[in-house]
Design a protein around this motif. Sequence first.
Motif, PDB file in Angstrom:
ATOM      1  N   LEU A 109      35.346  38.372  32.257  1.00 16.28           N
ATOM      2  CA  LEU A 109      36.201  39.479  31.820  1.00 16.28           C
ATOM      3  C   LEU A 109      37.005  40.041  32.986  1.00 16.28           C
ATOM      4  CD1 LEU A 109      33.915  41.485  29.352  1.00 16.28           C
ATOM      5  CD2 LEU A 109      35.669  39.798  28.811  1.00 16.28           C
ATOM      6  N   SER A 110      36.373  40.136  34.152  1.00 18.68           N
ATOM      7  CA  SER A 110      37.099  40.643  35.319  1.00 18.68           C
ATOM      8  C   SER A 110      38.232  39.706  35.719  1.00 18.68           C
ATOM      9  CB  SER A 110      36.128  40.826  36.499  1.00 18.68           C
ATOM     10  OG  SER A 110      35.177  41.836  36.218  1.00 18.68           O
ATOM     11  N   LEU A 111      38.017  38.412  35.610  1.00 17.94           N
ATOM     12  CA  LEU A 111      39.079  37.452  35.933  1.00 17.94           C
ATOM     13  C   LEU A 111      40.238  37.569  34.952  1.00 17.94           C
ATOM     14  CD1 LEU A 111      37.007  34.266  36.885  1.00 17.94           C
ATOM     15  CD2 LEU A 111      38.313  35.763  38.413  1.00 17.94           C
ATOM     16  N   VAL A 112      39.931  37.777  33.675  1.00 16.97           N
ATOM     17  CA  VAL A 112      41.002  37.959  32.693  1.00 16.97           C
ATOM     18  C   VAL A 112      41.799  39.221  33.019  1.00 16.97           C
ATOM     19  CG1 VAL A 112      41.482  38.407  30.258  1.00 16.97           C
ATOM     20  CG2 VAL A 112      39.774  36.702  30.886  1.00 16.97           C
ATOM     21  N   TYR A 113      41.094  40.291  33.390  1.00 13.52           N
ATOM     22  CA  TYR A 113      41.786  41.520  33.771  1.00 13.52           C
ATOM     23  C   TYR A 113      42.663  41.276  35.001  1.00 13.52           C
ATOM     24  CZ  TYR A 113      42.532  46.191  35.659  1.00 13.52           C
ATOM     25  OH  TYR A 113      43.109  47.326  36.176  1.00 13.52           O
ATOM     26  N   ALA A 114      42.131  40.572  35.975  1.00 13.28           N
ATOM     27  CA  ALA A 114      42.923  40.295  37.191  1.00 13.28           C
ATOM     28  C   ALA A 114      44.157  39.466  36.860  1.00 13.28           C
ATOM     29  CB  ALA A 114      42.048  39.567  38.217  1.00 13.28           C
ATOM     30  N   ALA A 115      44.022  38.502  35.938  1.00 15.10           N
ATOM     31  CA  ALA A 115      45.179  37.708  35.535  1.00 15.10           C
ATOM     32  C   ALA A 115      46.238  38.592  34.883  1.00 15.10           C
ATOM     33  CB  ALA A 115      44.746  36.605  34.576  1.00 15.10           C
ATOM     34  N   VAL A 167      42.002  51.912  39.090  1.00 14.43           N
ATOM     35  CA  VAL A 167      41.345  52.212  40.365  1.00 14.43           C
ATOM     36  C   VAL A 167      39.869  51.819  40.325  1.00 14.43           C
ATOM     37  CG1 VAL A 167      40.690  54.067  41.946  1.00 14.43           C
ATOM     38  CG2 VAL A 167      42.954  54.084  40.875  1.00 14.43           C
ATOM     39  N   LEU A 168      39.201  52.106  39.217  1.00  8.41           N
ATOM     40  CA  LEU A 168      37.756  51.902  39.149  1.00  8.41           C
ATOM     41  C   LEU A 168      37.367  50.443  38.999  1.00  8.41           C
ATOM     42  CD1 LEU A 168      36.587  54.925  36.963  1.00  8.41           C
ATOM     43  CD2 LEU A 168      36.496  54.652  39.439  1.00  8.41           C
ATOM     44  N   VAL A 169      38.198  49.647  38.352  1.00  9.06           N
ATOM     45  CA  VAL A 169      37.839  48.228  38.198  1.00  9.06           C
ATOM     46  C   VAL A 169      37.746  47.530  39.561  1.00  9.06           C
ATOM     47  CG1 VAL A 169      38.629  46.005  37.315  1.00  9.06           C
ATOM     48  CG2 VAL A 169      38.621  47.995  35.825  1.00  9.06           C
ATOM     49  N   PRO A 170      38.745  47.631  40.447  1.00  2.79           N
ATOM     50  CA  PRO A 170      38.565  47.027  41.779  1.00  2.79           C
ATOM     51  C   PRO A 170      37.412  47.646  42.559  1.00  2.79           C
ATOM     52  CG  PRO A 170      40.885  47.489  41.359  1.00  2.79           C
ATOM     53  CD  PRO A 170      40.119  48.157  40.275  1.00  2.79           C
ATOM     54  N   ALA A 171      37.178  48.957  42.374  1.00  2.00           N
ATOM     55  CA  ALA A 171      36.029  49.568  43.048  1.00  2.00           C
ATOM     56  C   ALA A 171      34.730  48.959  42.546  1.00  2.00           C
ATOM     57  CB  ALA A 171      36.042  51.083  42.815  1.00  2.00           C
ATOM     58  N   GLY A 172      34.655  48.693  41.250  1.00  3.96           N
ATOM     59  CA  GLY A 172      33.481  48.023  40.701  1.00  3.96           C
ATOM     60  C   GLY A 172      33.312  46.628  41.262  1.00  3.96           C
ATOM     61  N   TRP A 173      34.416  45.928  41.459  1.00  6.38           N
ATOM     62  CA  TRP A 173      34.321  44.606  42.082  1.00  6.38           C
ATOM     63  C   TRP A 173      33.713  44.708  43.477  1.00  6.38           C
ATOM     64  CZ3 TRP A 173      40.054  42.950  40.836  1.00  6.38           C
ATOM     65  CH2 TRP A 173      40.161  42.709  39.463  1.00  6.38           C
ATOM     66  N   GLY A 174      34.162  45.701  44.236  1.00 12.28           N
ATOM     67  CA  GLY A 174      33.616  45.865  45.585  1.00 12.28           C
ATOM     68  C   GLY A 174      32.129  46.148  45.572  1.00 12.28           C
ATOM     69  N   LEU A 175      31.685  47.031  44.662  1.00  9.64           N
ATOM     70  CA  LEU A 175      30.253  47.324  44.566  1.00  9.64           C
ATOM     71  C   LEU A 175      29.478  46.081  44.137  1.00  9.64           C
ATOM     72  CD1 LEU A 175      27.909  49.309  44.604  1.00  9.64           C
ATOM     73  CD2 LEU A 175      28.541  50.005  42.277  1.00  9.64           C
ATOM     74  N   ALA A 176      30.032  45.307  43.205  1.00 14.03           N
ATOM     75  CA  ALA A 176      29.356  44.086  42.772  1.00 14.03           C
ATOM     76  C   ALA A 176      29.228  43.088  43.918  1.00 14.03           C
ATOM     77  CB  ALA A 176      30.120  43.464  41.602  1.00 14.03           C
ATOM     78  N   VAL A 177      30.264  42.995  44.757  1.00 15.74           N
ATOM     79  CA  VAL A 177      30.194  42.084  45.909  1.00 15.74           C
ATOM     80  C   VAL A 177      29.099  42.525  46.874  1.00 15.74           C
ATOM     81  CG1 VAL A 177      31.441  41.325  47.973  1.00 15.74           C
ATOM     82  CG2 VAL A 177      32.576  41.286  45.738  1.00 15.74           C
ATOM     83  N   LEU A 178      29.006  43.828  47.133  1.00 18.18           N
ATOM     84  CA  LEU A 178      27.960  44.319  48.034  1.00 18.18           C
ATOM     85  C   LEU A 178      26.563  44.014  47.494  1.00 18.18           C
ATOM     86  CD1 LEU A 178      29.442  47.769  49.123  1.00 18.18           C
ATOM     87  CD2 LEU A 178      29.324  45.652  50.463  1.00 18.18           C
ATOM     88  N   LEU A 179      26.363  44.255  46.189  1.00 19.36           N
ATOM     89  CA  LEU A 179      25.059  43.960  45.599  1.00 19.36           C
ATOM     90  C   LEU A 179      24.777  42.462  45.615  1.00 19.36           C
ATOM     91  CD1 LEU A 179      25.114  46.420  42.549  1.00 19.36           C
ATOM     92  CD2 LEU A 179      23.698  46.598  44.608  1.00 19.36           C
ATOM     93  N   GLY A 180      25.805  41.660  45.361  1.00 18.34           N
ATOM     94  CA  GLY A 180      25.619  40.216  45.414  1.00 18.34           C
ATOM     95  C   GLY A 180      25.263  39.732  46.806  1.00 18.34           C
ATOM     96  N   LEU A 181      25.914  40.296  47.822  1.00 21.33           N
ATOM     97  CA  LEU A 181      25.565  39.919  49.201  1.00 21.33           C
ATOM     98  C   LEU A 181      24.134  40.325  49.524  1.00 21.33           C
ATOM     99  CD1 LEU A 181      28.856  40.850  51.106  1.00 21.33           C
ATOM    100  CD2 LEU A 181      27.978  38.559  50.588  1.00 21.33           C
ATOM    101  N   GLY A 182      23.719  41.485  49.012  1.00 23.17           N
ATOM    102  CA  GLY A 182      22.333  41.895  49.222  1.00 23.17           C
ATOM    103  C   GLY A 182      21.352  40.919  48.609  1.00 23.17           C
TER     104      GLY A 182
END
Length: 490
Positions: free
Chosen positions: A36-42, A76-91
């Motif tokens: 869903l995030s990729l579709v939004y980014a497209a 604004v919040l969708v890219p912020a959510g991506w950033g939080l997801a990346v941090l959790l994924g790296l963890g």
Amino acid sequence: MTTTSEARSPSPAHGERPPRPARDGLSAAIAVALGLSLVYAAGQVLFWAAPEPTAHSPWLKLFLLPEPLPFRLTRVLVPAGWGLAVLLGLGLLLARSHAAPLPERAFRACGFGILGALLLPFSIMPLAAVADRLPQVLLCLPGTAAALFLVHRVQLYRRMPGRLLLAGFGWGALVGGGFGLVMITWLQRTVPGHFTSTVPEHPLDGVRTLYTLFPLGTAVMTELGKAAGVAVLFLLFRRHIDGVVSGAVLGAAVGLGFNLTETVHYLGLISPDHHPTQFWDRQVVGLLTVHAAFTALAGAGIGAARWLAGRRDRLLAVGGGLAAAVGGHAETDVVLMHLDGLRADWYPNDVLGLLIGVPVMTVITSGAFVAACVLVLHRGLRAQAAGTARALAAEAAGGHGAVTGPEVALLLSPRRRLLLELRVWRRDGIAGLRHLQGFQQAQLDLAVQRWHRQRPGVDSAVPSEERLRARVHAFKGSPDPAPTARKALS
């Protein structure tokens, strides 16, 4: 409605709980959210690349309205959510690199945190609509609640937990509804430039093409958002979504949630003089015949894929259900636009056009898809009845005591069970009714899971029969006789 996993009556001795989602199921659910995030980014990339519209048709202004504040906040919040997801994924990756395995609780916390970061930003627009139009929400809730109850009762035999149905409804109202509204807003602001600039000498031809193909784009986006909810819940709670019936029921619940959000959204865009028309169209005639039916077809495809062995067959089942949902949505929107212009010619006054014309147009546009949904449910219930009957007979013959011979006929008759529920309710009140429903659903759950164990493609989501029998005996208030029988045989 109380189901097996919701009952507050005497709990099993071992305290059975619904099985936790497996790690691969949670990972797959995260993959759906990433999709869903990729579709939004497209959509955002297409917006940036869109040329300026070259046509100046007054109809084009409908596609170029100012961005609403909730949409800007979502951006604004969708890219912020991506950033939080990346941090959790790296963890998670760092934790997996250590020798000690990551505890299940920590993995689930991070996994659901990633899901929330990716999905919750899409709920901004529905939440804003609800906050601004609370009276309209309260007006729509009684009919929606009645439809949700009816959808739950369509499961004539074993029923999924009520909270899972509410989770599907919540997805449709917030995540699915928000994703649909966001993507439709992107399309409104993106496609005019692409379509009207392709033929500069005849820009109005692009406007006509835009009005022809725009419903297809909205259908694809909204049905993707709704079907993703069924897929995520299936991946997390696959024990309860075990065929076309449960898949269609969950899809209908998602569609009802989406329909509520869409109704409230459009009521806020039009004049109050047209509110009765919109309410009749969306909350009465279209309540179970449009979004609920379309997403039920997508859910049925996901449910059917549960027991298909080949990957190609599973993809065909899921893709066929989604294609039916998208096709029904797009066909309804396109044909309805043409028929709505003819309604004044067909009926002598507006009242007849509303009370008779809207239902007739609904039958013409989406009647075939509603009929297909009913047919799928009918065939699914027949298959479920046959499998449950065999499993109940085998369980009664086994002498475990969880199901007895006289109980088999009662459990296989939805009408007799309903009459019994009414008698118990009149005699013992709500507490007695809840106990009876929990007890019978525990017996049906035991039978259905026993049937599933004999099917190809059985997996760890099917719980053990011993645990299910223990739950039935807890409702009966008697110990499980199986250990005594085994001891005597030895």
